[in-house]
Structure formats: C-alpha cells, structure tokens
Design a protein around this motif. Structure first.
Motif, PDB file in Angstrom:
ATOM      1  N   LEU A 279       0.843  -1.204   0.000  1.00 52.16           N
ATOM      2  CA  LEU A 279       0.000   0.000   0.000  1.00 52.16           C
ATOM      3  C   LEU A 279       0.876   1.251   0.000  1.00 52.16           C
ATOM      4  O   LEU A 279       0.641   2.194  -0.760  1.00 52.16           O
ATOM      5  N   TYR A 280       1.928   1.242   0.840  1.00 50.87           N
ATOM      6  CA  TYR A 280       2.811   2.408   0.903  1.00 50.87           C
ATOM      7  C   TYR A 280       3.777   2.474  -0.270  1.00 50.87           C
ATOM      8  O   TYR A 280       4.177   3.573  -0.676  1.00 50.87           O
ATOM      9  N   ALA A 281       4.123   1.363  -0.865  1.00 46.39           N
ATOM     10  CA  ALA A 281       4.908   1.392  -2.109  1.00 46.39           C
ATOM     11  C   ALA A 281       4.075   2.047  -3.208  1.00 46.39           C
ATOM     12  O   ALA A 281       4.583   2.866  -3.982  1.00 46.39           O
ATOM     13  N   ASP A 282       2.798   1.703  -3.257  1.00 49.47           N
ATOM     14  CA  ASP A 282       1.894   2.317  -4.241  1.00 49.47           C
ATOM     15  C   ASP A 282       1.711   3.807  -3.959  1.00 49.47           C
ATOM     16  O   ASP A 282       1.701   4.630  -4.877  1.00 49.47           O
ATOM     17  N   ARG A 283       1.575   4.152  -2.690  1.00 46.44           N
ATOM     18  CA  ARG A 283       1.441   5.569  -2.329  1.00 46.44           C
ATOM     19  C   ARG A 283       2.725   6.330  -2.656  1.00 46.44           C
ATOM     20  O   ARG A 283       2.667   7.481  -3.108  1.00 46.44           O
ATOM     21  N   ALA A 284       3.874   5.714  -2.439  1.00 43.70           N
ATOM     22  CA  ALA A 284       5.143   6.368  -2.793  1.00 43.70           C
ATOM     23  C   ALA A 284       5.201   6.608  -4.299  1.00 43.70           C
ATOM     24  O   ALA A 284       5.607   7.682  -4.744  1.00 43.70           O
ATOM     25  N   ALA A 285       4.782   5.621  -5.080  1.00 48.42           N
ATOM     26  CA  ALA A 285       4.787   5.771  -6.535  1.00 48.42           C
ATOM     27  C   ALA A 285       3.839   6.879  -6.985  1.00 48.42           C
ATOM     28  O   ALA A 285       4.117   7.584  -7.958  1.00 48.42           O
ATOM     29  N   ALA A 286       2.734   7.047  -6.258  1.00 44.99           N
ATOM     30  CA  ALA A 286       1.762   8.094  -6.581  1.00 44.99           C
ATOM     31  C   ALA A 286       2.072   9.412  -5.868  1.00 44.99           C
ATOM     32  O   ALA A 286       1.361  10.399  -6.061  1.00 44.99           O
TER      33      ALA A 286
END
Length: 188
Positions: free
Chosen positions: A57-64
C-alpha cells in the motif's frame, strides 16, 4: 535503497518496502501490544500476507507521491518507523505517524527519525504543513511533537474509535517557515 544514519548508536532510517514484509511482521509481533495501544500499524499486519499488503500500500502511495513509510533500524533489526499516512503535495500538507517497540524507547530514536523525515517533506517535497494526530493519552508521542517544535492546534474530542473506546485526538503541526527557522537556528 538509501539509509540515513541517525546517530552514533548505529541507528538508521530506511524506506520500508514489500520485500521486507517478514522483518516488518517480526517487528510488529515483538511490539504488537505496545505499538497497538494507540495506532493501527500493528493491526495492519496480522500475518505475512497482510504485512506485505500493508507495505505494498505504501509502495503504491510512494509511486503516486501520496504517502511514504520508513523504518528505524538498530543492529538487531527493525525497531520502529515513521509513516506519512496522508500526503497531498499539491496542497502542501501531510500527516505523520511514528512508533517504536518498547525495547527501543527512551533513546531519542523516533525524534531523530522524524526530524529526517520532516526535513525531507519540507526541503525536498516542499510541503507547507506537517501534522500529527495523537491520542491525548499518548504522552510519549506528544513529547516527540513538542521536541520537533510542533504547535498544538487543538483537540478533536472523542473523534477516534480505537479498541472499542472513543479517544480525544490532539492535532499538532509545524509549518515550513517555522521548521526552516528552527533548523537555521540550530534547534532540532
């Protein structure tokens, strides 16, 4: 991956990534009772699948560019973290949450880690405001907010339902000009 040294005790701050789910879960298991008193970080990792999903979830948030999660390591392994739970760079705001296992408290680790993260948010990402929402009973986290130079904006009375009870949440914040002034004056 980068690592930032947090002091002479060998502590480091590093991004937490999905491939570290096993270590993250072990950390949560060691500190579940202590960490889970006030925040949902522990509840988000009940097993390896949910730990990996939380870090993803936080990897996705970092990417976004809408969130980040960082771990605090000592020689024995992961002992805590700082997360930008909500991050709205165009609006210039973010909400930070931090935690430590009980065995790592009392050393200034989370204050040092949060300082590095706030430097990054203000100086690299150019946010204007970082806030923390802290249960009123969480004195150690309130003391961290004070050491970081945050101001208490107010109390959201009984706004947070956690572990079957309603909790008052204090809102603490620091603004970019205040942060730069404190850092320029040599204050943490």
């Amino acid at each position: 991956m980068f690592a930032t040294t947090l002091g002479a005790d060998g502590a480091e701050l590093r991004p937490l990534e999905p491939w570290q789910a096993e270590e993250y879960l072990a950390h949560v298991e060691r500190g579940r009772e202590h960490i889970g008193r006030y925040i949902a970080v522990a509840a988000a990792a009940e097993d390896l699948v949910s730990a990996r999903a939380y870090l993803q979830l936080y990897a996705d948030r970092a990417a976004a560019d809408t969130g980040r999660i960082f771990g605090v390591w000592l020689a024995r392994g992961l002992v805590g973290g700082v997360v930008f739970r909500v991050m709205d760079v165009p609006q210039g705001t973010c909400e930070a949450v931090c935690w430590l296992e009980s065995s790592a408290t009392g050393r200034g680790l989370i204050t040092r880690a949060a300082r590095v993260c706030l430097d990054w948010a203000f100086l690299e990402r150019k946010v204007h405001r970082v806030e923390c929402r802290i249960p009123s009973a969480n004195t150690p986290s309130i003391n961290v907010a004070k050491r970081l130079g945050m101001a208490k904006d107010g109390v959201l009375r009984e706004s947070h339902l956690w572990n079957g009870a309603r909790h008052d949440m204090e809102v603490w914040s620091v603004l970019a000009p205040e942060w730069r002034e404190r850092r320029g004056a040599g204050r943490p």
